[in-house]
Motif scaffolding. Structure first.
Motif, PDB file in Angstrom:
ATOM      1  N   ASN A 230       9.420  11.754  -3.207  1.00 54.06           N
ATOM      2  CA  ASN A 230       9.681  13.172  -3.370  1.00 54.06           C
ATOM      3  C   ASN A 230       8.603  13.511  -4.443  1.00 54.06           C
ATOM      4  OD1 ASN A 230      10.362  11.825  -6.022  1.00 54.06           O
ATOM      5  ND2 ASN A 230      12.124  12.944  -6.223  1.00 54.06           N
ATOM      6  N   GLY A 231       7.389  13.143  -4.091  1.00 54.64           N
ATOM      7  CA  GLY A 231       5.981  13.245  -4.982  1.00 54.64           C
ATOM      8  C   GLY A 231       5.570  14.599  -4.455  1.00 54.64           C
ATOM      9  N   ARG A 232       4.307  14.564  -4.779  1.00 53.73           N
ATOM     10  CA  ARG A 232       3.590  15.933  -4.655  1.00 53.73           C
ATOM     11  C   ARG A 232       3.190  16.281  -3.081  1.00 53.73           C
ATOM     12  NH1 ARG A 232      -1.389  13.438  -7.810  1.00 53.73           N
ATOM     13  NH2 ARG A 232       0.211  12.608  -8.623  1.00 53.73           N
ATOM     14  N   GLY A 233       3.277  15.380  -2.330  1.00 50.47           N
ATOM     15  CA  GLY A 233       2.888  15.559  -0.829  1.00 50.47           C
ATOM     16  C   GLY A 233       1.413  15.603  -0.592  1.00 50.47           C
ATOM     17  N   ILE A 234       1.370  15.695   0.780  1.00 52.59           N
ATOM     18  CA  ILE A 234      -0.070  15.709   1.299  1.00 52.59           C
ATOM     19  C   ILE A 234      -0.315  17.068   1.690  1.00 52.59           C
ATOM     20  CG2 ILE A 234      -1.730  14.580   3.017  1.00 52.59           C
ATOM     21  CD1 ILE A 234       0.090  12.059   2.577  1.00 52.59           C
ATOM     22  N   HIS A 235      -1.389  17.575   1.611  1.00 50.91           N
ATOM     23  CA  HIS A 235      -1.885  18.837   2.020  1.00 50.91           C
ATOM     24  C   HIS A 235      -2.169  18.641   3.449  1.00 50.91           C
ATOM     25  CE1 HIS A 235      -4.327  22.444   2.311  1.00 50.91           C
ATOM     26  NE2 HIS A 235      -3.916  22.914   1.188  1.00 50.91           N
ATOM     27  N   PRO A 236      -1.786  19.822   4.069  1.00 53.94           N
ATOM     28  CA  PRO A 236      -1.974  19.616   5.541  1.00 53.94           C
ATOM     29  C   PRO A 236      -3.273  19.464   6.084  1.00 53.94           C
ATOM     30  CG  PRO A 236      -0.460  21.330   5.160  1.00 53.94           C
ATOM     31  CD  PRO A 236      -1.125  20.818   3.778  1.00 53.94           C
ATOM     32  N   LYS A 237      -4.275  19.880   5.408  1.00 55.32           N
ATOM     33  CA  LYS A 237      -5.769  19.919   5.878  1.00 55.32           C
ATOM     34  C   LYS A 237      -6.334  18.359   5.662  1.00 55.32           C
ATOM     35  CE  LYS A 237      -8.383  20.892   1.506  1.00 55.32           C
ATOM     36  NZ  LYS A 237      -9.228  21.933   0.966  1.00 55.32           N
ATOM     37  N   TYR A 238      -5.523  17.501   4.906  1.00 53.57           N
ATOM     38  CA  TYR A 238      -5.904  16.139   4.888  1.00 53.57           C
ATOM     39  C   TYR A 238      -5.270  15.106   6.028  1.00 53.57           C
ATOM     40  CZ  TYR A 238      -7.506  17.648   0.366  1.00 53.57           C
ATOM     41  OH  TYR A 238      -8.472  18.302  -0.747  1.00 53.57           O
TER      42      TYR A 238
ATOM     43  N   SER B  23       3.105   5.759  -3.046  1.00 52.55           N
ATOM     44  CA  SER B  23       4.178   6.870  -3.331  1.00 52.55           C
ATOM     45  C   SER B  23       4.358   6.645  -4.987  1.00 52.55           C
ATOM     46  CB  SER B  23       5.768   6.000  -2.666  1.00 52.55           C
ATOM     47  OG  SER B  23       5.530   6.331  -1.533  1.00 52.55           O
ATOM     48  N   ILE B  24       4.420   5.418  -5.622  1.00 53.59           N
ATOM     49  CA  ILE B  24       4.192   5.588  -6.871  1.00 53.59           C
ATOM     50  C   ILE B  24       3.076   6.578  -7.363  1.00 53.59           C
ATOM     51  CG2 ILE B  24       3.368   4.106  -9.019  1.00 53.59           C
ATOM     52  CD1 ILE B  24       5.104   1.852  -7.348  1.00 53.59           C
ATOM     53  N   TYR B  25       1.921   6.576  -7.032  1.00 55.97           N
ATOM     54  CA  TYR B  25       0.909   7.514  -7.572  1.00 55.97           C
ATOM     55  C   TYR B  25       1.530   9.151  -7.231  1.00 55.97           C
ATOM     56  CZ  TYR B  25      -3.561   9.898  -7.536  1.00 55.97           C
ATOM     57  OH  TYR B  25      -4.589  10.888  -7.821  1.00 55.97           O
ATOM     58  N   ALA B  26       2.019   9.168  -5.880  1.00 57.24           N
ATOM     59  CA  ALA B  26       2.557  10.478  -5.658  1.00 57.24           C
ATOM     60  C   ALA B  26       3.688  11.127  -6.353  1.00 57.24           C
ATOM     61  CB  ALA B  26       2.914  10.495  -4.295  1.00 57.24           C
ATOM     62  N   VAL B  27       4.647  10.334  -6.990  1.00 57.42           N
ATOM     63  CA  VAL B  27       5.468  10.776  -7.696  1.00 57.42           C
ATOM     64  C   VAL B  27       5.165  10.824  -9.181  1.00 57.42           C
ATOM     65  CG1 VAL B  27       7.427  10.062  -6.249  1.00 57.42           C
ATOM     66  CG2 VAL B  27       6.629   8.337  -8.316  1.00 57.42           C
ATOM     67  N   ASN B  28       3.960  10.188  -9.642  1.00 57.50           N
ATOM     68  CA  ASN B  28       3.168  10.546 -11.006  1.00 57.50           C
ATOM     69  C   ASN B  28       4.269  10.231 -12.066  1.00 57.50           C
ATOM     70  OD1 ASN B  28       1.253  11.315 -12.599  1.00 57.50           O
ATOM     71  ND2 ASN B  28       1.773  13.648 -12.481  1.00 57.50           N
ATOM     72  N   GLY B  29       4.782   9.086 -12.264  1.00 59.33           N
ATOM     73  CA  GLY B  29       5.287   8.656 -13.349  1.00 59.33           C
ATOM     74  C   GLY B  29       7.190   8.878 -13.285  1.00 59.33           C
ATOM     75  N   GLY B  30       7.546   9.579 -12.402  1.00 64.76           N
ATOM     76  CA  GLY B  30       8.948   9.705 -12.156  1.00 64.76           C
ATOM     77  C   GLY B  30       9.544  10.223 -10.837  1.00 64.76           C
TER      78      GLY B  30
ATOM     79  N   TYR C 246     -12.662   5.023   3.921  1.00 63.72           N
ATOM     80  CA  TYR C 246     -13.110   5.593   3.038  1.00 63.72           C
ATOM     81  C   TYR C 246     -12.617   7.237   2.754  1.00 63.72           C
ATOM     82  CZ  TYR C 246     -15.877   1.843   3.764  1.00 63.72           C
ATOM     83  OH  TYR C 246     -16.597   0.472   3.954  1.00 63.72           O
ATOM     84  N   PHE C 247     -11.587   7.701   3.391  1.00 60.89           N
ATOM     85  CA  PHE C 247     -11.126   9.144   2.705  1.00 60.89           C
ATOM     86  C   PHE C 247      -9.937   8.614   1.986  1.00 60.89           C
ATOM     87  CE2 PHE C 247      -7.950  12.153   3.153  1.00 60.89           C
ATOM     88  CZ  PHE C 247      -8.683  13.153   2.666  1.00 60.89           C
ATOM     89  N   THR C 248     -10.253   9.485   0.775  1.00 60.23           N
ATOM     90  CA  THR C 248      -9.267   9.122  -0.220  1.00 60.23           C
ATOM     91  C   THR C 248      -9.084  10.511  -1.037  1.00 60.23           C
ATOM     92  OG1 THR C 248      -8.653   7.960  -2.278  1.00 60.23           O
ATOM     93  CG2 THR C 248     -10.971   8.420  -1.955  1.00 60.23           C
ATOM     94  N   THR C 249      -7.932  10.763  -1.473  1.00 65.80           N
ATOM     95  CA  THR C 249      -7.604  11.949  -2.672  1.00 65.80           C
ATOM     96  C   THR C 249      -7.418  11.697  -3.865  1.00 65.80           C
ATOM     97  OG1 THR C 249      -5.342  11.705  -2.107  1.00 65.80           O
ATOM     98  CG2 THR C 249      -6.651  13.466  -0.534  1.00 65.80           C
ATOM     99  N   LYS C 250      -7.616  10.362  -3.933  1.00 66.74           N
ATOM    100  CA  LYS C 250      -7.568   9.829  -5.362  1.00 66.74           C
ATOM    101  C   LYS C 250      -8.811   9.734  -6.174  1.00 66.74           C
ATOM    102  CE  LYS C 250      -3.534   6.573  -4.071  1.00 66.74           C
ATOM    103  NZ  LYS C 250      -3.297   5.304  -3.825  1.00 66.74           N
ATOM    104  N   ARG C 251      -8.711   9.941  -7.462  1.00 66.31           N
ATOM    105  CA  ARG C 251      -9.996   9.745  -8.232  1.00 66.31           C
ATOM    106  C   ARG C 251     -10.623   8.285  -8.187  1.00 66.31           C
ATOM    107  NH1 ARG C 251     -11.545  10.867 -13.657  1.00 66.31           N
ATOM    108  NH2 ARG C 251      -9.730   9.518 -14.128  1.00 66.31           N
ATOM    109  N   LYS C 252      -9.716   7.245  -8.228  1.00 67.90           N
ATOM    110  CA  LYS C 252     -10.223   6.003  -8.312  1.00 67.90           C
ATOM    111  C   LYS C 252      -9.809   5.169  -6.847  1.00 67.90           C
ATOM    112  CE  LYS C 252     -10.026   5.344 -13.159  1.00 67.90           C
ATOM    113  NZ  LYS C 252      -9.698   4.595 -14.458  1.00 67.90           N
TER     114      LYS C 252
ATOM    115  N   ASN D  69       0.961  -1.311   0.096  1.00 70.13           N
ATOM    116  CA  ASN D  69      -0.076  -0.074   0.045  1.00 70.13           C
ATOM    117  C   ASN D  69       0.915   1.266   0.130  1.00 70.13           C
ATOM    118  OD1 ASN D  69      -1.434   2.157   1.736  1.00 70.13           O
ATOM    119  ND2 ASN D  69      -2.967   1.154   0.345  1.00 70.13           N
ATOM    120  N   LEU D  70       1.976   1.231   0.817  1.00 69.21           N
ATOM    121  CA  LEU D  70       2.780   2.550   0.975  1.00 69.21           C
ATOM    122  C   LEU D  70       3.367   2.708  -0.409  1.00 69.21           C
ATOM    123  CD1 LEU D  70       3.995   2.344   4.684  1.00 69.21           C
ATOM    124  CD2 LEU D  70       2.036   3.694   3.672  1.00 69.21           C
TER     125      LEU D  70
END
Length: 168
Positions: free
Chosen positions: A108-116, A78-85, A124-130, A73-74
């Motif tokens: 070293n991806g996009r990070g997580i917004h502090p409000k999340y 991370s793969i999702y967060a680095v978005n291809g590279g 059931y909390f997700t920031t991903k579309r799918k 899962n982790l």
């Protein structure tokens, strides 16, 4: 599309609801991490997955299959967060003073917004579309079943670090 997402959500929930009881035994945490990393190394050419292990760590009492699920899962997140590279780094540390093993999974991806941050481990909390929002809830439950904890922090200058502490 909606049906597929709904089906996946129902599937994930039923797995979450009937998670098997933890069955810890002596296992090598580094071997478990290596097994999971091997699943991803060849399939994501522009993502580097690095490991740095504390040599003082050998066997610890964990349920290998459940801990493997946590790392899957982790790494997927991370793969999702680095978005291809990007870079994913997994480090282990032995803390003799607290008799714990600390594992850090950083990207070293996009990070997580502090409000999340406060909601990340809620079902059931997700920031991903799918996403189903169950991956981190399951990871949290597995780590708690091992009398450990998992938390999240920024990976400066960019990205996210998940920190797991498990008793030795």
């Amino acid at each position: 599309e909606f049906r597929r997402v709904l089906f996946r959500s129902v599937n994930e929930f039923s797995r979450f609801a009937r998670m098997p009881e933890s069955n810890p035994g002596p296992n090598r945490i580094h071997q478990i991490i290596d097994d999971v990393v091997l699943l991803y190394k060849g399939s994501h050419k522009n993502i580097k997955i690095l490991t740095k292990y504390d040599p003082r760590i050998d066997f610890i009492r964990i349920d290998a299959e459940q801990i493997k699920r946590v790392f899957i899962n982790l790494i997927e997140n991370s793969i999702y967060a680095v978005n291809g590279g990007g870079v994913i780094e997994i480090k282990t540390f032995m803390a003799l003073s607290t008799k714990t093993v600390r594992i850090e999974v950083s990207d070293n991806g996009r990070g997580i917004h502090p409000k999340y941050r406060d909601k990340l481990f809620l079902p059931y909390f997700t920031t991903k579309r799918k996403g189903t929002g169950l991956g981190l809830a399951i990871a949290n439950r597995i780590i708690a079943d091992h009398n450990g904890y998992i938390k999240v922090r920024d990976n400066l200058p960019k990205g996210t670090t998940f920190v797991i502490e498990l008793p030795v």
